[in-house]
Design a protein around this motif. Structure first.
Motif, PDB file in Angstrom:
ATOM      1  N   LEU A   1       0.828  -1.208   0.000  1.00 48.11           N
ATOM      2  CA  LEU A   1       0.000   0.000   0.000  1.00 48.11           C
ATOM      3  C   LEU A   1       0.861   1.256   0.000  1.00 48.11           C
ATOM      4  O   LEU A   1       0.409   2.310  -0.438  1.00 48.11           O
ATOM      5  N   ALA A   2       2.095   1.137   0.488  1.00 44.29           N
ATOM      6  CA  ALA A   2       2.997   2.292   0.548  1.00 44.29           C
ATOM      7  C   ALA A   2       4.437   1.808   0.552  1.00 44.29           C
ATOM      8  O   ALA A   2       4.740   0.730   1.051  1.00 44.29           O
ATOM      9  N   ARG A   3       5.289   2.662  -0.010  1.00 45.45           N
ATOM     10  CA  ARG A   3       6.723   2.363  -0.008  1.00 45.45           C
ATOM     11  C   ARG A   3       7.496   3.669  -0.126  1.00 45.45           C
ATOM     12  O   ARG A   3       7.156   4.539  -0.924  1.00 45.45           O
ATOM     13  N   ARG A   4       8.526   3.795   0.686  1.00 41.03           N
ATOM     14  CA  ARG A   4       9.548   4.817   0.519  1.00 41.03           C
ATOM     15  C   ARG A   4      10.837   4.223   1.052  1.00 41.03           C
ATOM     16  O   ARG A   4      10.829   3.128   1.610  1.00 41.03           O
ATOM     17  N   ASP A   5      11.937   4.878   0.880  1.00 39.61           N
ATOM     18  CA  ASP A   5      13.218   4.310   1.274  1.00 39.61           C
ATOM     19  C   ASP A   5      13.197   3.894   2.747  1.00 39.61           C
ATOM     20  O   ASP A   5      12.949   4.714   3.621  1.00 39.61           O
ATOM     21  N   GLY A   6      13.409   2.607   3.000  1.00 43.15           N
ATOM     22  CA  GLY A   6      13.480   2.113   4.368  1.00 43.15           C
ATOM     23  C   GLY A   6      12.151   1.950   5.066  1.00 43.15           C
ATOM     24  O   GLY A   6      12.107   1.739   6.281  1.00 43.15           O
TER      25      GLY A   6
ATOM     26  N   GLY B   1      10.738  -4.603  -3.378  1.00 43.63           N
ATOM     27  CA  GLY B   1      11.455  -4.345  -4.629  1.00 43.63           C
ATOM     28  C   GLY B   1      10.890  -5.154  -5.773  1.00 43.63           C
ATOM     29  O   GLY B   1      10.723  -4.651  -6.893  1.00 43.63           O
ATOM     30  N   LEU B   2      10.579  -6.418  -5.518  1.00 46.21           N
ATOM     31  CA  LEU B   2       9.978  -7.269  -6.548  1.00 46.21           C
ATOM     32  C   LEU B   2       8.601  -6.758  -6.953  1.00 46.21           C
ATOM     33  O   LEU B   2       8.246  -6.756  -8.130  1.00 46.21           O
ATOM     34  N   ALA B   3       7.819  -6.310  -5.971  1.00 49.20           N
ATOM     35  CA  ALA B   3       6.467  -5.821  -6.264  1.00 49.20           C
ATOM     36  C   ALA B   3       6.494  -4.533  -7.083  1.00 49.20           C
ATOM     37  O   ALA B   3       5.655  -4.336  -7.959  1.00 49.20           O
ATOM     38  N   THR B   4       7.444  -3.663  -6.813  1.00 51.16           N
ATOM     39  CA  THR B   4       7.455  -2.373  -7.497  1.00 51.16           C
ATOM     40  C   THR B   4       8.326  -2.337  -8.745  1.00 51.16           C
ATOM     41  O   THR B   4       8.068  -1.541  -9.650  1.00 51.16           O
ATOM     42  N   ASN B   5       9.333  -3.221  -8.837  1.00 51.85           N
ATOM     43  CA  ASN B   5      10.248  -3.188  -9.982  1.00 51.85           C
ATOM     44  C   ASN B   5      10.240  -4.454 -10.823  1.00 51.85           C
ATOM     45  O   ASN B   5      10.900  -4.509 -11.858  1.00 51.85           O
ATOM     46  N   GLY B   6       9.571  -5.506 -10.372  1.00 48.80           N
ATOM     47  CA  GLY B   6       9.550  -6.762 -11.106  1.00 48.80           C
ATOM     48  C   GLY B   6      10.810  -7.578 -10.873  1.00 48.80           C
ATOM     49  O   GLY B   6      11.618  -7.277  -9.993  1.00 48.80           O
ATOM     50  N   LEU B   7      10.968  -8.617 -11.688  1.00 47.58           N
ATOM     51  CA  LEU B   7      12.122  -9.502 -11.568  1.00 47.58           C
ATOM     52  C   LEU B   7      13.421  -8.764 -11.838  1.00 47.58           C
ATOM     53  O   LEU B   7      13.483  -7.936 -12.748  1.00 47.58           O
TER      54      LEU B   7
END
Length: 157
Positions: free
Chosen positions: A31-36, A145-151
């Motif tokens: 639902l949310a992501r930022r550095d750390g 990282g996988l969820a937001t950038n893929g493999l």
């Protein structure tokens, strides 16, 4: 503060499948992501749901987890960012530890990752022969990282 201390590895071969294991199916989204910092919801076996907030990166991180009504989790999935992660987790006893082998499905297949939670950062564990390269400090292999950038590039065909 709740702490998660874990190491992550790629899998060298399929010999881990010879080990007795219990399994669970996960569907998780962010639902949310930022550095750390990240906020995710995980649905386990379509029966239970958890809201988890994680802080930090790498080996030792803050982790706060709360059970959530399943209906709320399903409704909140509409607000997800990135890819919804689908995976089957195999839990394998290994001495006084448990190894969690995650076999990813959908957009993240054929990735297979093993995690082992530690009691402390200094905890020494004899690693099974089927463990490959350590990816603990590689953000490309974190679930967020996988969820937001893929493999990662090495797995793309």
């Amino acid at each position: 503060m709740a702490q998660e201390i874990e190491r992550k590895f790629l899998i060298r071969d399929a010999s881990w499948r010879d080990e007795p294991a219990s399994t669970e199916t996960f569907r998780q989204f962010y639902l949310a992501r930022r550095d750390g910092f990240s906020v995710r919801i995980r649905i386990i076996d379509e029966a239970r749901a958890f809201l988890t907030m994680k802080t930090g990166n790498g080996l030792q991180r803050g982790e706060y987890e709360y059970e959530l009504p399943l209906a709320d989790a399903r409704e909140l999935e509409r607000a997800h960012i990135g890819t919804v992660i689908e995976k089957r987790r195999h839990c394998i006893a290994h001495g006084r530890h448990v190894i969690e082998v995650d076999v990813f499905a959908g957009a993240l297949a054929p990735l297979v990752v093993a995690e082992i939670e530690l009691e402390s950062a200094e905890d020494v564990v004899e690693l099974p022969r089927w463990f490959g390269r350590e990816i603990t400090d590689d953000p490309a292999f974190s679930n967020v990282g996988l969820a937001t950038n893929g493999l990662p590039e090495e797995f793309r065909t």
